[in-house]
Design a protein around this motif. Structure first.
Motif, short mmCIF file in Angstrom:
data_model
loop_
_atom_site.label_atom_id
_atom_site.label_comp_id
_atom_site.label_asym_id
_atom_site.label_seq_id
_atom_site.Cartn_x
_atom_site.Cartn_y
_atom_site.Cartn_z
N THR A 153 0.89 3.63 2.11
CA THR A 153 1.41 3.88 3.45
C THR A 153 2.64 3.02 3.73
OG1 THR A 153 -0.86 4.27 4.12
CG2 THR A 153 0.76 4.03 5.86
N GLU A 154 2.56 1.75 3.37
CA GLU A 154 3.71 0.86 3.57
C GLU A 154 4.92 1.34 2.79
OE1 GLU A 154 1.59 -3.49 4.28
OE2 GLU A 154 1.63 -2.63 2.28
N SER A 164 2.91 9.73 -2.15
CA SER A 164 1.83 9.78 -3.13
C SER A 164 2.31 10.39 -4.43
CB SER A 164 0.68 10.58 -2.54
OG SER A 164 -0.36 10.68 -3.48
N THR A 201 0.84 -1.19 0.00
CA THR A 201 0.00 0.00 0.00
C THR A 201 0.88 1.25 0.00
OG1 THR A 201 -0.03 0.20 2.39
CG2 THR A 201 -1.71 -1.19 1.39
N GLN A 205 -1.44 -0.01 -10.22
CA GLN A 205 -2.15 0.31 -9.00
C GLN A 205 -3.46 -0.48 -9.00
OE1 GLN A 205 -3.49 4.24 -9.18
NE2 GLN A 205 -4.33 4.27 -7.14
N ARG A 216 -10.34 1.01 0.83
CA ARG A 216 -9.67 2.31 0.90
C ARG A 216 -8.16 2.19 0.75
NH1 ARG A 216 -11.70 3.71 7.05
NH2 ARG A 216 -11.67 1.56 7.77
N HIS A 217 -7.71 1.00 0.45
CA HIS A 217 -6.28 0.82 0.19
C HIS A 217 -5.99 0.92 -1.30
CE1 HIS A 217 -5.25 -0.46 4.23
NE2 HIS A 217 -6.39 -1.15 4.24
N ARG A 218 -4.77 1.33 -1.61
CA ARG A 218 -4.30 1.23 -2.99
C ARG A 218 -3.05 0.38 -2.97
NH1 ARG A 218 -5.70 6.70 -6.22
NH2 ARG A 218 -7.66 7.04 -5.16
N TYR A 219 -3.12 -0.73 -3.64
CA TYR A 219 -1.96 -1.61 -3.69
C TYR A 219 -1.14 -1.32 -4.94
CZ TYR A 219 -3.60 -4.33 0.22
OH TYR A 219 -3.96 -4.73 1.46
N TYR A 220 0.15 -1.17 -4.75
CA TYR A 220 1.05 -0.93 -5.87
C TYR A 220 1.93 -2.15 -6.08
CZ TYR A 220 -0.21 3.99 -5.82
OH TYR A 220 -0.90 5.16 -5.89
N LYS A 261 -7.02 -0.69 -6.70
CA LYS A 261 -7.77 -0.18 -5.55
C LYS A 261 -8.51 -1.32 -4.89
CE LYS A 261 -9.80 3.78 -5.44
NZ LYS A 261 -10.57 5.03 -5.73
N GLN A 262 -8.47 -1.34 -3.59
CA GLN A 262 -9.18 -2.39 -2.86
C GLN A 262 -9.65 -1.74 -1.57
OE1 GLN A 262 -6.88 -6.01 -1.99
NE2 GLN A 262 -8.24 -7.00 -3.46
#
Lengths: 227, 227
Positions: B35-36, B49, B33, B63, B68-72, B65-66
């Motif tokens: 944040t990570e 960001s 994510t 990217q 409220r997370h966004r996984y990259y 979306k899942q």
DNA sequence: TTCATACTTCGATGTTAGGCGAAGTATGAC
DNA sequence: GTCATACTTCGCCTAACATCGAAGTATGAA
């Protein structure tokens, strides 16, 4: 975090447009002077000098003084391989700077990749050598000459004993950015390209990576390395 | 000048330390994510960001979306191969950020290279497959499964038909930065690593690229792929 | 020795872009 | 509805660095 090699340093060296132009120019395989590289990069000599010092400090370039000239070249095969890998990705993303101009088809057909043959002809050559079982996959490195291959390249005029003496790998794969397939790098790749040029089969175009085959040279090449 | 693909753009993307940290973290193969990744890079979420947007625009990341997370994640195999090639060069120059710490030997033994096995064990596996004539050099691409190889991997539990359906290359070479030799990438490389983990032979270490084999898993692996 | 070429070093300038605080949007929980 | 989390966008600041003019060094030619 912060484990593994530091790719940011190298990335930032390649990331400047002026430096990227210089590196691209040096992928042509010939050593160039600071003045020539400044022109290629489109900057003044002072600026070029500073860039060249950084590239040398980063280990990408080596410098050779000759009279009042300083010739710069890529420091190792590995630099060329790395740059070609970046170009492959950039080309795949359509990130080409020049519109596909008149030079483009020539580059895709045959060009210099630092010191060996790349493009359609480069890929064809490796394919042909593998099909004839003159080069094989090995568990020691990526590629290896078979006995048949050794005899073959010696008959072409390659000094195999000299290649063997050097510590450089004789055969290496290099991913071709236009064909997206492998061609032959390593000291044998270099020796073969040198041979083609010494035989008068092909010559380097000035200020370009393109390789121009003569009519006779092209015929000989295509017969030697059938598809 | 200005011929060929634009490597400066990609170089500059990799050239920023924060972005390089993010990419290195994503070489672990797991989607992370924002944040990570901000934590890995050592910057605030706002800064991360902005970096992630640039990397996505440059085609290096995708990217998903899942909630409220966004996984990259790295966008393609080719990005991983390119980064590994940069790491190989950086490691050769001694440009490692971390002093060879306790984690280092583990990384050299076995680690994730985006989605496949790398390090000593990764190289050993490819060597073993080639020695057993289950993988061969081909003129179509770098590597190809032989019939014997297909039977072998199916017996291990790989769904070969599924691999064949996808448009991704099944076998690819990837230059290992610690061993400086090739290991197996491509969809088969991915499938095999997945298998080892699903079998409980090995697991990924959190926040690291290291792969830890269990005692039983290590025994099984070494028997399956003798040197 | 004098001049010219090739390049480096120094110093000043200007733009770029990374950084973060603050405010805004979107999704989910309660 | 309210609150919390996850992330983006905006705006400003600052530091880094690419750029070039000017001056300095090294090599070669005459």
């Amino acid at each position: 975090m912060k484990e593994g090699p530091d790719i940011a340093l190298i990335g930032s060296l390649i990331g400047d447009p002026a430096r990227a132009n210089m590196l691209t120019a040096l992928m042509g395989g010939q050593a160039l002077t600071a003045t020539e590289l400044a022109a290629q990069a489109g900057v003044t000599l002072q600026t070029a000098s500073s860039h060249l010092a950084k590239l040398e400090a980063g280990g990408l370039l080596t410098q050779r003084k000759q009279g009042r000239h300083r010739y710069y070249a890529l420091s190792e095969d590995e630099v060329g391989l790395m740059l070609e890998s970046l170009m492959g990705f950039a080309a795949g993303k359509g990130l080409t700077r020049s519109r596909p101009g008149p030079k483009d088809p020539a580059l895709r057909k045959a060009r210099v990749c630092y010191n060996h043959l790349a493009g359609d002809y480069g890929v064809r050559m490796l394919d042909s050598l593998i099909a004839a079982r003159q080069i094989e996959m090995t568990d020691d490195d990526d590629l290896a000459l078979t006995d048949a291959g050794r005899i073959r390249v010696e008959s072409l005029g390659v000094d195999y004993a000299a290649l063997r003496k050097s510590r450089r790998p004789i055969c290496r794969t290099c991913l071709d950015w236009s064909e997206r397939r492998s061609h032959l790098a390593g000291s044998l790749g270099e020796a073969l390209l040198t041979l083609f040029i010494e035989n008068g089969w092909a010559k380097r175009e000035q200020n370009s990576r393109a390789i121009l085959f003569t009519a006779a040279g092209e015929k000989a090449f295509l017969e030697l390395f059938p598809r």
